[in-house]
Design a protein around this motif. Structure first.
Motif, PDB file in Angstrom:
ATOM      1  N   ARG A  79      17.195  58.988  60.407  1.00  0.00           N
ATOM      2  CA  ARG A  79      16.360  59.938  61.135  1.00  0.00           C
ATOM      3  C   ARG A  79      17.166  60.578  62.252  1.00  0.00           C
ATOM      4  O   ARG A  79      17.949  59.919  62.925  1.00  0.00           O
ATOM      5  N   GLU A  80      16.938  61.842  62.449  1.00  0.00           N
ATOM      6  CA  GLU A  80      17.601  62.561  63.536  1.00  0.00           C
ATOM      7  C   GLU A  80      16.886  62.241  64.849  1.00  0.00           C
ATOM      8  O   GLU A  80      15.660  62.241  64.912  1.00  0.00           O
ATOM      9  N   ARG A  81      17.664  61.978  65.876  1.00  0.00           N
ATOM     10  CA  ARG A  81      17.092  61.707  67.202  1.00  0.00           C
ATOM     11  C   ARG A  81      16.561  63.017  67.766  1.00  0.00           C
ATOM     12  O   ARG A  81      17.293  63.995  67.881  1.00  0.00           O
ATOM     13  N   ARG A  82      15.275  63.015  68.127  1.00  0.00           N
ATOM     14  CA  ARG A  82      14.651  64.212  68.685  1.00  0.00           C
ATOM     15  C   ARG A  82      13.772  63.827  69.863  1.00  0.00           C
ATOM     16  O   ARG A  82      13.258  62.719  69.915  1.00  0.00           O
ATOM     17  N   ALA A  83      13.597  64.772  70.774  1.00  0.00           N
ATOM     18  CA  ALA A  83      12.732  64.532  71.936  1.00  0.00           C
ATOM     19  C   ALA A  83      12.077  65.835  72.359  1.00  0.00           C
ATOM     20  O   ALA A  83      12.651  66.917  72.206  1.00  0.00           O
ATOM     21  N   TRP A  84      10.871  65.700  72.868  1.00  0.00           N
ATOM     22  CA  TRP A  84      10.098  66.837  73.354  1.00  0.00           C
ATOM     23  C   TRP A  84       9.577  66.515  74.738  1.00  0.00           C
ATOM     24  O   TRP A  84       9.159  65.389  75.008  1.00  0.00           O
ATOM     25  N   GLY A  93      10.835  71.238  72.714  1.00  0.00           N
ATOM     26  CA  GLY A  93      11.882  70.369  72.225  1.00  0.00           C
ATOM     27  C   GLY A  93      13.148  70.538  73.050  1.00  0.00           C
ATOM     28  O   GLY A  93      13.372  71.587  73.652  1.00  0.00           O
ATOM     29  N   GLN A  95      15.976  70.811  71.811  1.00  0.00           N
ATOM     30  CA  GLN A  95      16.530  71.945  71.076  1.00  0.00           C
ATOM     31  C   GLN A  95      15.358  72.901  70.873  1.00  0.00           C
ATOM     32  O   GLN A  95      14.316  72.500  70.389  1.00  0.00           O
ATOM     33  N   TRP A  98      13.093  72.967  67.669  1.00  0.00           N
ATOM     34  CA  TRP A  98      12.252  71.862  67.244  1.00  0.00           C
ATOM     35  C   TRP A  98      10.797  72.152  67.565  1.00  0.00           C
ATOM     36  O   TRP A  98      10.443  72.447  68.702  1.00  0.00           O
ATOM     37  N   GLY A 115       9.462  61.087  71.823  1.00  0.00           N
ATOM     38  CA  GLY A 115      10.747  61.054  71.149  1.00  0.00           C
ATOM     39  C   GLY A 115      10.722  60.189  69.909  1.00  0.00           C
ATOM     40  O   GLY A 115       9.872  59.309  69.770  1.00  0.00           O
ATOM     41  N   ASP A 117      13.647  58.285  67.078  1.00  0.00           N
ATOM     42  CA  ASP A 117      15.014  57.987  66.682  1.00  0.00           C
ATOM     43  C   ASP A 117      14.953  57.070  65.464  1.00  0.00           C
ATOM     44  O   ASP A 117      13.878  56.862  64.901  1.00  0.00           O
ATOM     45  N   CYS A 121       9.439  55.511  67.327  1.00  0.00           N
ATOM     46  CA  CYS A 121       8.863  56.751  67.838  1.00  0.00           C
ATOM     47  C   CYS A 121       7.991  56.336  69.025  1.00  0.00           C
ATOM     48  O   CYS A 121       7.419  55.252  69.027  1.00  0.00           O
TER      49      CYS A 121
END
Length: 150
Positions: A79-84, A93, A95, A98, A115, A117, A121
């Motif tokens: 899974r791609e690490r993402r955060a909002w 996001g 980015q 996102w 977030g 990862d 979650c």
């Protein structure tokens, strides 16, 4: 009179021990964390996602509480690490491309960020809410886990 004096001395000796009794707010936080743990979440201190990317050491001291739901290992690609971040009621996001997760509408206003990862979650907050807010968070994270894992 002797008994009154003895009672006064005993009370004076025991008075410093009241400092160690938890406050009403501390008991509420303990109940919120216990509710989260009983419903399958873990609670820990973490840096806010935007602050964790910063290179300035003074800015990295902004630790908040993370309520997370552990995820099973993904098969194939990780899974791609993402955060909002939640700013003024809007989710953005880290980015710009996102999209906010679907659960963002179900989260209480006290939540600072969300977030995901490879391992979990979850949400970041300062526990400013109530036990009803924790129930909303638990429900939202359970739904998010189902969406991520299928």
């Amino acid at each position: 009179m002797k008994y009154l004096l003895i009672l006064f001395v005993v009370a004076l000796a025991l008075a410093p021990l009241t400092h160690f009794l938890p406050s009403k707010r501390q008991r509420q936080i303990a109940r919120m964390r216990e509710y989260a743990a009983v419903h399958g979440l873990f609670v820990e201190f973490r840096d806010l996602p935007a602050v964790a990317r910063s290179s300035a050491p003074a800015e990295r001291k902004q630790q908040v509480i993370y309520y997370g739901k552990r995820l099973p290992p993904s098969r194939g690609t990780p899974r791609e690490r993402r955060a909002w971040l939640a700013q003024d009621g809007e989710w953005q996001g880290l980015q710009r491309s996102w999209q906010a997760p679907a659960i963002s509408a179900a989260l209480p206003a006290a939540v600072l960020a969300a977030g995901v990862d490879e391992g979990s979650c979850g949400i970041y907050w300062r526990e400013d809410g109530s036990e009803a807010d924790v129930q909303q968070i638990v429900d939202a994270l359970m739904a998010w886990e189902q969406a991520l894992c299928g």
